[in-house]
Design an enzyme around this catalytic site. Structure first.
Site, PDB file in Angstrom:
ATOM      1  N   ASP A  22      14.149  -7.518   8.136  1.00 21.00           N
ATOM      2  CA  ASP A  22      13.292  -8.298   7.239  1.00 21.00           C
ATOM      3  C   ASP A  22      13.317  -7.776   5.806  1.00 21.00           C
ATOM      4  OD1 ASP A  22      12.642  -9.904   9.337  1.00 21.00           O
ATOM      5  OD2 ASP A  22      10.620  -9.124   9.620  1.00 21.00           O
ATOM      6  N   ARG A 103      -0.443   3.723   5.614  1.00 17.14           N
ATOM      7  CA  ARG A 103      -0.343   2.738   4.528  1.00 17.14           C
ATOM      8  C   ARG A 103      -0.777   3.289   3.185  1.00 17.14           C
ATOM      9  NH1 ARG A 103       3.175   1.380   7.789  1.00 17.14           N
ATOM     10  NH2 ARG A 103       2.821  -0.351   9.210  1.00 17.14           N
ATOM     11  N   ASP A 132      -1.758  -4.778   8.361  1.00 11.92           N
ATOM     12  CA  ASP A 132      -1.006  -3.982   7.392  1.00 11.92           C
ATOM     13  C   ASP A 132      -0.886  -4.645   6.025  1.00 11.92           C
ATOM     14  OD1 ASP A 132      -0.617  -1.723   8.985  1.00 11.92           O
ATOM     15  OD2 ASP A 132       1.052  -2.663  10.039  1.00 11.92           O
ATOM     16  N   SER A 183       7.691  -4.911  18.215  1.00 11.66           N
ATOM     17  CA  SER A 183       7.441  -4.517  16.831  1.00 11.66           C
ATOM     18  C   SER A 183       6.868  -3.107  16.884  1.00 11.66           C
ATOM     19  CB  SER A 183       6.455  -5.481  16.182  1.00 11.66           C
ATOM     20  OG  SER A 183       5.985  -4.920  14.972  1.00 11.66           O
TER      21      SER A 183
END
Ligand code: ARG
Length: 417
Positions: A22, A103, A132, A183
């Site tokens: 991606d 993050r 996220d 994922s």
């Protein structure tokens, strides 16, 4: 148009790059959609896997004008994992906020790159359904309110099928055929696995889901160790001094071998969805178990009780993407104050999926043997107990007396009517 505006129109986009399909396709996809250059930043938070120099080269091969690797492993362990340990952070009493924790450190490095390259936009590869995206974008605007955010997957309709077609058409050096059903997001604090057949919450995870842990049903012989803490930080294992990163890595290996820290949960996402998640966090779970026990030994009773509420709120804020918020900042100050006497040693046995505390000792514990003992010669003054109980129960006793008096009176009244 002023020079400043002109600069912004041609300013590059800084992309949080993972090396996956991606974000690799996103480089060209965004260039075509916006006409801007793309600078890639890959942040090492101890995720392991592919060599980051290979990932950096791939970014360049996919069209990035520059690509960076930021080694944030020690920073992540010291400034993110350690505060999470101080807070015994478990979202919904279970999830050790693995992805949520990484993050903000990624955000810091993205913002630093944005400033260095004069970028006005920061991009990430998150979907529009998860937590996220919130953590990235709220994080970025919390420390750099002048920056805007772009999600090619969400905002520029970059679907998985389109990504595969694009990668093939442009001969991008990225695997498009191997279909990983899951994922996965991982760092040194743990690993998160979702999607695929795991979306059926009735179905048990298969063995190939796990990689940080071995099967707890067939453990090797029990492993015993002693963790030394100083003011809430683990500083040594079996007397050997180590950095926070090394401690987490060693605990991941030793607790991972015993299958500790496997979690299978349905959790409440910030965006309102319930989702089924599998996690493995061997080091984090073993360390939190040890740290909690040392707090029981050293924190004053009311401070410990209150801290449990603060810990819970802290985990919620971090989960919700509020790492840089004023409330989180204030709770940090409280938690850090409580760690002053959280020093000592915890002896543990790791075996068959469980981390069990065997012993604890501390020069600053509040445990007083002479007060606690049931043997002869204790120093506790038993005569104080009688009056104490009288007063502790007094207000409820008065209320009970009133209840008794009024129950009789009202029942009498009803009888009359
Ligand atoms: N549900 C977890 C969280 O929100 C894990 C997310 C993992 N991310 C991923 N792209 N697989 O923190």
């Amino acid at each position: 148009m002023s020079d400043h505006t002109h600069t912004n129109e041609t300013a590059p986009i800084v992309l949080a790059y993972s090396g996956g399909l991606d974000t690799s396709v996103a480089i060209g996809w965004m260039k075509e959609a916006t006409g801007r250059d793309v600078v890639c930043v890959a942040v090492d938070v101890g995720q392991g896997g592919e060599d980051l120099q290979v990932i950096r080269q791939r970014a360049l091969d996919c069209g990035a004008s520059a690509a960076y690797i930021a080694d944030a492993r020690e920073e992540f362990a010291t400034e993110y994992c350690m505060p999470a340990l101080h807070a015994n952070a478990l979202y919904q009493d279970a999830y050790p906020v693995i992805s949520a924790l990484s993050r903000p450190v990624i955000v810091k490095h993205l913002v630093a790159a944005a400033r260095q390259f004069g970028a006005a936009t920061v991009a990430h590869g998150c979907t529009g359904k998860g937590n996220d995206q919130v953590r990235f974008e709220v994080g970025i605007t919390s420390i750099a309110p002048e920056l805007s955010c772009l999600s090619p997957v969400r905002d520029l309709a970059l679907t998985r099928d389109k990504a595969i077609d694009y990668a093939n058409a442009h001969r991008l050096p990225i695997e498009t055929t191997k279909s990983n059903p899951f994922s996965i997001d991982q760092n040194v604090w743990g690993r998160a696995i979702e999607t695929g057949f795991l979306e059926d919450p009735w179905v048990e995870p298969t063995k190939d889901v796990y990689s940080y842990t071995d099967d707890p049903e067939f453990p090797p012989v029990a492993d015993e160790l002693t963790i030394t803490f100083e003011q809430g930080n683990p500083v040594a294992i079996d007397g050997e001094a180590m950095t926070p990163l090394q401690i987490i890595q060693v605990m991941n290996q030793r607790a991972g071998r015993q299958g500790i820290g496997r979690l299978d949960l349905v959790e409440d996402r910030l965006v309102g969805i319930k989702s089924r998640e599998i996690y493995e966090a061997p080091g984090a779970i073993a360390l939190i178990t040890a740290h909690k026990e040392l707090e029981r030994f050293t924190l004053e009773r009311e401070q410990g009780r209150f801290k449990a509420h603060v810990d819970n709120r802290w985990a919620e804020l971090v989960y919700d993407g509020q790492w840089f918020s004023p409330l989180k900042h204030s709770l940090d100050a409280f938690i850090s104050d409580t760690q002053r006497y959280v020093s000592g040693e915890i002896r543990m046995r790791l075996h068959g999926g469980r981390a069990i505390v065997l012993g604890r000792r501390s020069p600053v514990s509040l445990y007083d043997f002479n007060l606690a003992t049931y043997d002869e010669g204790d120093s506790f003054d038993h005569s104080h107990a009688r009056g104490f109980i009288e007063l502790v129960g007094l207000s409820t006793k008065l209320a009970a007396r009133r209840d008794a008096a009024n129950t009789t009176a009202s029942e009498g009244g009803q009888d009359d009517a």
